[in-house]
Design a protein around this motif. Structure first.
Motif, PDB file in Angstrom:
ATOM      1  N   UNK A 133       0.900  -1.040  -0.068  1.00 19.29           N
ATOM      2  CA  UNK A 133       0.067  -0.133  -0.134  1.00 19.29           C
ATOM      3  C   UNK A 133       0.811   1.107   0.048  1.00 19.29           C
ATOM      4  N   UNK A 134       0.341   2.278  -0.590  1.00 19.77           N
ATOM      5  CA  UNK A 134       0.976   3.523  -0.552  1.00 19.77           C
ATOM      6  C   UNK A 134       0.178   4.651   0.212  1.00 19.77           C
ATOM      7  N   UNK A 135       0.790   5.439   0.982  1.00 22.79           N
ATOM      8  CA  UNK A 135       0.410   6.518   1.686  1.00 22.79           C
ATOM      9  C   UNK A 135       0.914   7.941   1.303  1.00 22.79           C
ATOM     10  N   UNK A 136       0.026   8.803   0.776  1.00 23.68           N
ATOM     11  CA  UNK A 136       0.572   9.982   0.300  1.00 23.68           C
ATOM     12  C   UNK A 136      -0.019  11.067   1.087  1.00 23.68           C
ATOM     13  N   UNK A 137       0.686  12.286   1.267  1.00 27.55           N
ATOM     14  CA  UNK A 137       0.150  13.610   1.805  1.00 27.55           C
ATOM     15  C   UNK A 137       0.866  14.771   1.031  1.00 27.55           C
ATOM     16  N   UNK A 138       0.170  15.545   0.539  1.00 26.61           N
ATOM     17  CA  UNK A 138       0.856  16.776  -0.242  1.00 26.61           C
ATOM     18  C   UNK A 138       0.091  17.881   0.291  1.00 26.61           C
ATOM     19  N   UNK A 139       0.862  19.138  -0.028  1.00 28.50           N
ATOM     20  CA  UNK A 139       0.372  20.437   0.383  1.00 28.50           C
ATOM     21  C   UNK A 139       0.919  21.611  -0.583  1.00 28.50           C
ATOM     22  N   UNK A 140       0.143  22.595  -1.147  1.00 29.01           N
ATOM     23  CA  UNK A 140       0.732  23.665  -2.037  1.00 29.01           C
ATOM     24  C   UNK A 140       1.326  24.631  -1.016  1.00 29.01           C
ATOM     25  N   UNK A 141       2.392  25.181  -1.390  1.00 26.83           N
ATOM     26  CA  UNK A 141       3.138  26.188  -0.868  1.00 26.83           C
ATOM     27  C   UNK A 141       2.399  27.340  -0.417  1.00 26.83           C
ATOM     28  N   UNK A 142       1.128  27.558  -1.237  1.00 31.88           N
ATOM     29  CA  UNK A 142       0.368  28.626  -0.952  1.00 31.88           C
ATOM     30  C   UNK A 142      -1.011  28.261  -0.358  1.00 31.88           C
ATOM     31  N   UNK A 143      -0.904  26.987   0.297  1.00 35.62           N
ATOM     32  CA  UNK A 143      -2.297  26.379   0.701  1.00 35.62           C
ATOM     33  C   UNK A 143      -2.026  26.322   2.245  1.00 35.62           C
TER      34      UNK A 143
END
Length: 672
Positions: A133-143
């Motif tokens: 399984x793959x876990x991902x988390x991401x965020x925009x530098x403007x968010x």
């Protein structure tokens, strides 16, 4: 090290913890770079490489930039693939015993850089693997929102990552080999994503859970929908930890975790995004006026809706704007100068307090009542025109921030007159001082008979009386020589020295009080982070609707009927990108697809006859219809589409031993 100067010893002791960064070392009004950093930076930044005395060790390479212009230089280095560590003076030089204390206060990487020159999103990704399984988390530098989920299998995750503007990925150090292999996939390799190993403990689920609960002041993560998603928790916790370590700040603007799910949207395969040339579609139909609106419209196009009611709500909003051109014209004037307040909030949270960000928030908030009033007739008919105002923060910034701040040499001029009584009194001393200087100069000219006598000031020597050499015989006895120039002498008097001390004290106190007020304003702004993000999202949505309403007003664009049937009927459809680039009229064509007699269409014809254009055109029309947009056709009925695939164009993967034919067959097999 023993032979180095104290300053270079300090530099080296700090640099050893940031060997993978270009270290910006603050010396007065400059950031200096030394040794290999200086050699690399001078070439990329096109600045002069000099040298500095290193004590008994001789000289070392050096280059420097003005601290107030650092952002443009940082941008060049980050885009060239470097990390930049900002090392500041963290104590008052006038009070320091020995060398001034310095510390790295921020590290800027490709995934955390806030690009002022682009409205495109810039994502930082956190990624880990566990038992298939793959876990991902991401965020925009403007968010301020961390988006996260976990998926079965690498292919699904690769497809998601390929459609996002990922600039950097952090992952557990122990998984370096397999992560590197995943990012060598053809869909990811060309994106040049920076891969950053991060300690395994940061991805520990229990540590991450505790960190997230503390950050969001929660007992559990059920409200975010990830309480039982261990890999999502691990990826999100590591992402937050990474940002806190780089910025030495609590990251208060990060106020939400959102469960990223593509089940609500039409699935567009990565090869379809490439084959349909969606970025060209965006450039063609994008008439947004704000950076937030540009990001929103791009997200809509990459994520068409499957919810009929939501599609029709957007259609209705676009139609309302189309049918009310006077409202749309007023809206255009109000939106066109709104800055990127999401990025302003991020910079404030990162500890970068610049006047342009305070002005951006102030001026945007002052526009909201007028935007609300303009949209009121439409808001009553469609909730997509609703704006979440922040009256308390608006009043605070309107009262506190001087709207006429100069963008250079603004120190001491940021806070509005009338906000702080003590500050006003000190400024009055300064203002009276300017008048006093004019009177003093007149009196001295009259007293000495030297008509060319001037009273001036500079940062090094303070206030002075300047007398040209031919007039030196007229200088009174109470003048004290201060500086000799080529054609003049500079003097001081006891009276002028006393005035200088008074003015310096006033200036220092002004700067001190203003800094205290600005820190207080920063804290108050960050308490409104969620509301600012909500407002930015509202502005972005309204801007995207405005843009699509302009498209709806073009000749031969129609509102499609989107339904839950299985038929696609398009009468006189056209390819919007091709049409916009033609000098002659585009020849329209029809399409009819269903699950009965027209389940499959076989398109034949010679090369350059328009087969690929026709295939792309129909997919693009479906995408436009399902984001709620008007489409380039006479009329259309679109049955709900849930997946879009294409196999257009020829490419090989020689490095993986796959010919053009093999790539085509693999992609076709995936579609089937």
């Amino acid at each position: 090290m023993e032979n180095l100067t104290p300053m270079l010893k300090q530099y080296n002791s700090i640099k050893k913890d940031y060997t993978d960064c270009i270290l910006f070392f603050r010396l007065g009004d400059f950031y200096e770079m030394f040794y290999d950093d200086a050699k690399k930076a001078s070439s990329i930044l096109d600045i002069v490489l000099t040298s500095r005395d290193a004590g008994k060790s001789g000289k070392v390479p050096m280059c420097g930039i003005p601290y107030h212009a650092a952002e443009s230089y940082i941008s060049k280095l980050v885009k060239a693939g470097f990390k930049v560590a900002i090392c500041e003076q963290v104590e008052d030089p006038s009070k320091a015993k020995g060398i001034v204390k310095r510390e790295v206060v921020r590290v800027i990487t490709s995934g955390t850089f806030i690009d002022e020159t682009s409205s495109e999103p810039r994502y930082l990704l956190s990624f880990l693997l566990e038992k298939g399984k793959c876990g991902i988390a991401f965020i925009d530098s403007a968010s301020g929102t961390i988006q996260t989920n976990e998926f079965n299998g690498k292919e699904k995750t690769i497809g998601i990552i390929s459609k996002l503007d990922i600039y950097e990925c952090i992952f557990p150090e122990s998984q370096k080999e397999i992560i590197t292999e995943i990012f060598h996939h053809p869909l990811l390799r060309s994106k040049n994503i920076t891969l950053t190993p991060f300690p395994d403990w940061s991805f520990n689920c229990e540590i991450s859970r505790k960190s997230l609960c503390e950050h969001f002041s929660l007992h559990n993560l059920k409200g975010f929908g990830i309480e039982d998603k261990k890999l999502s928790i691990s990826a999100s916790g590591a992402l937050l930890e990474y940002l806190k370590q780089l910025n030495r700040q609590p990251m208060l603007h990060i106020d939400k975790i959102s469960l990223y799910s593509d089940t609500d949207f039409v699935f567009i395969s990565p090869s379809a995004c490439y084959g349909l040339e969606i970025n060209d579609l965006i450039k063609t139909i994008d008439h947004t006026l704000t950076p937030m609106g540009k990001r929103k419209l791009k997200f809509w196009i990459y994520h068409p809706l499957k919810d009929i009611d939501e599609i029709r709500r957007r259609q209705n909003a676009i139609t309302l704007l189309k049918e009310n051109p006077q409202v749309r014209d007023k809206l255009e004037n109000l939106l066109k100068n709104i800055p990127d307040i999401e990025k302003s909030l991020s910079r404030i949270s990162y500890g970068i307090l610049h006047v342009k960000d305070l002005l951006a928030l102030r001026n945007t908030l002052l526009k909201i009542p007028e935007i609300e009033n303009t949209l009121k007739p439409l808001c009553e008919k469609n909730t997509l025109f609703h704006l979440q105002d922040i009256p308390e923060l608006r009043k605070l910034l309107e009262d506190a921030i001087n709207p006429d701040i100069p963008l250079t040499n603004y120190e001491g001029k940021v806070i509005k007159k009338g906000y702080n009584k003590q500050l006003d009194q000190l400024r009055e001393i300064q203002e009276n001082g300017r008048n006093w200087l004019k009177d003093f100069q007149k009196k001295e000219i009259k007293r000495t008979g030297i008509n060319s006598l001037k009273v001036g000031y500079n940062k090094v020597f303070g206030y002075y009386i300047e007398v040209s050499k031919p007039n030196l015989s007229l200088v009174p006895d109470d003048y004290i020589r201060k500086q000799t120039l080529v054609n003049a002498e500079r003097f001081i008097t006891i009276q002028l020295k006393e005035f200088e001390e008074k003015m310096v004290d006033a200036e220092q106190n002004i700067l001190k009080i203003e800094e205290e007020i600005l820190n207080d304003l920063r804290d108050k702004i960050l308490t409104h982070s969620s509301e600012i993000h909500r407002l930015a999202s509202d502005i972005a949505r309204i801007d995207a609707l405005y843009s699509l309403s302009l498209l709806a007003s073009l000749p031969n664009y129609c509102l499609p009927e989107v339904n839950e049937g299985t038929e696609i009927y398009i009468k006189e459809g056209r390819h919007p990108v091709v049409e916009s680039n033609l000098d002659e009229p585009f020849i329209p064509n029809d399409t009819k697809l269903d699950t009965d007699d027209n389940h499959l269409l076989i398109i034949t014809g010679p090369n350059m006859s328009g087969k690929s254009t026709y295939i792309r055109q129909n997919a693009i029309i479906v995408i436009m219809a399902q984001i709620g947009s008007y489409i380039p056709a006479k009329e259309a009925k679109i049955g709900m589409v849930d997946k879009i695939f294409t196999r257009i164009g020829a490419q090989d993967e020689i490095s993986k031993g796959q010919s053009t034919f093999m790539v085509e067959m693999n992609e076709t097999a995936n579609i089937l």
